[in-house]
Design an enzyme around this catalytic site. Structure first.
Site, short mmCIF file in Angstrom:
data_model
loop_
_atom_site.label_atom_id
_atom_site.label_comp_id
_atom_site.label_asym_id
_atom_site.label_seq_id
_atom_site.Cartn_x
_atom_site.Cartn_y
_atom_site.Cartn_z
N ARG A 15 0.89 -1.17 0.02
CA ARG A 15 0.18 0.18 -0.10
C ARG A 15 1.01 1.28 -0.10
O ARG A 15 2.04 1.24 0.62
CB ARG A 15 -0.84 0.00 1.36
N ASP A 38 0.61 5.35 0.77
CA ASP A 38 -0.44 6.20 1.44
C ASP A 38 -0.68 7.43 0.71
O ASP A 38 -0.24 7.88 -0.37
CB ASP A 38 0.52 6.94 2.99
N ARG A 97 9.51 7.83 4.76
CA ARG A 97 9.17 9.11 5.03
C ARG A 97 9.81 9.45 6.60
O ARG A 97 10.31 10.62 6.73
CB ARG A 97 8.02 9.48 5.29
#
Length: 247
Positions: free
Chosen positions: A51, A53, A199
């Site tokens: 996945r 974001d 991140r």
């Protein structure tokens, strides 16, 4: 009979609430499934390599799905691209072995993260890079990247909610380079990533680039296995899933 289709997808994640299907929000998975279901006249569920974001982009997301159809992969690709919105494009479509699974067969993924490092912001590419106006020390950030190349516990860079049994990952390479127009690109490849791991790493390493942290501080954060010790999460808009590797 059912055929297993593999697709490679490019998308601009700006307007989407991430990859994963959500009943009340627009997502990449949801839009592709809706379009495939319309073309194939059967319910289609796709499985991705992982996945992404909300706000994260992809050059080479990989997914697979099963469908009972005689439509050729090339025609299916054209059909999806003609109906789906322009911010999602199917770059490749082919039939693969029945046991291929986009997530479970992946051996590594590569992400790129872009930073615009100059005083003035950018109008044209503002949704695809993190703007940092203060000068960044490339050598200091490169030391941090080199320090986590290998097998480490990345618990300090994991957000809550990671679907994982272990926080140990192997980073095959992690480098940083200056590119044109005052931009910087981080490139990282690993056998897997925790939630927000890239991140959180970038958000922490930038502190070294701003001379707010030393390489020793960074190593101490890594070894602490404590998310509260690390820096803030870098914005989603600079992150791209570059490619997924298979054996």
């Amino acid at each position: 009979m059912n055929k297993n289709f593999k697709i490679i997808i490019e998308y601009d994640g700006t307007e989407f609430f991430g990859w994963q299907r959500q009943n009340d929000k627009i997502t990449i998975q949801g839009e592709i499934e809706k379009t495939l279901t319309r073309i194939l006249n059967q319910k289609v569920k796709i499985s991705a390599s992982g996945r992404t974001d909300a706000g994260v982009h992809a050059f080479g997301q990989v997914a697979n799905f099963y469908a009972n159809t005689d439509i050729l992969p090339g025609d299916l690709k054209k059909g999806v691209n003609s109906l789906i919105q322009n911010s999602i494009v199917i770059r490749e479509c082919c039939i693969v072995d029945d046991d291929f699974h986009a997530r479970y067969k992946a051996i590594s993924k590569e992400y790129h993260y872009f930073i615009l490092n100059r005083k003035d912001p950018c109008a044209i590419n503002r949704f695809f890079q993190w703007h940092i106006r203060y000068p960044l020390d490339i050598d200091a950030m490169r030391q941090c990247c080199q320090a986590i190349t290998g097998i480490f516990d990345f618990k300090s860079f994991e957000n809550t909610g990671s679907p994982r049994s272990s926080t140990i990952r192997e980073v095959f390479f992690f480098n940083i380079n200056k590119i044109e127009n005052n931009r910087i690109v981080f490139k990282i490849c690993a056998n897997g990533f925790l939630k927000y791991m890239v991140r959180n790493l970038i958000g922490t390493i930038v502190l070294a680039g701003l001379n707010k942290m030393t390489i020793d501080d960074f190593i101490n954060i890594l070894e602490a296995k404590d998310r509260t010790k690390a820096g803030s999460t870098a914005p989603a808009l600079g992150l791209f899933l570059k490619k997924v590797n298979y054996s």
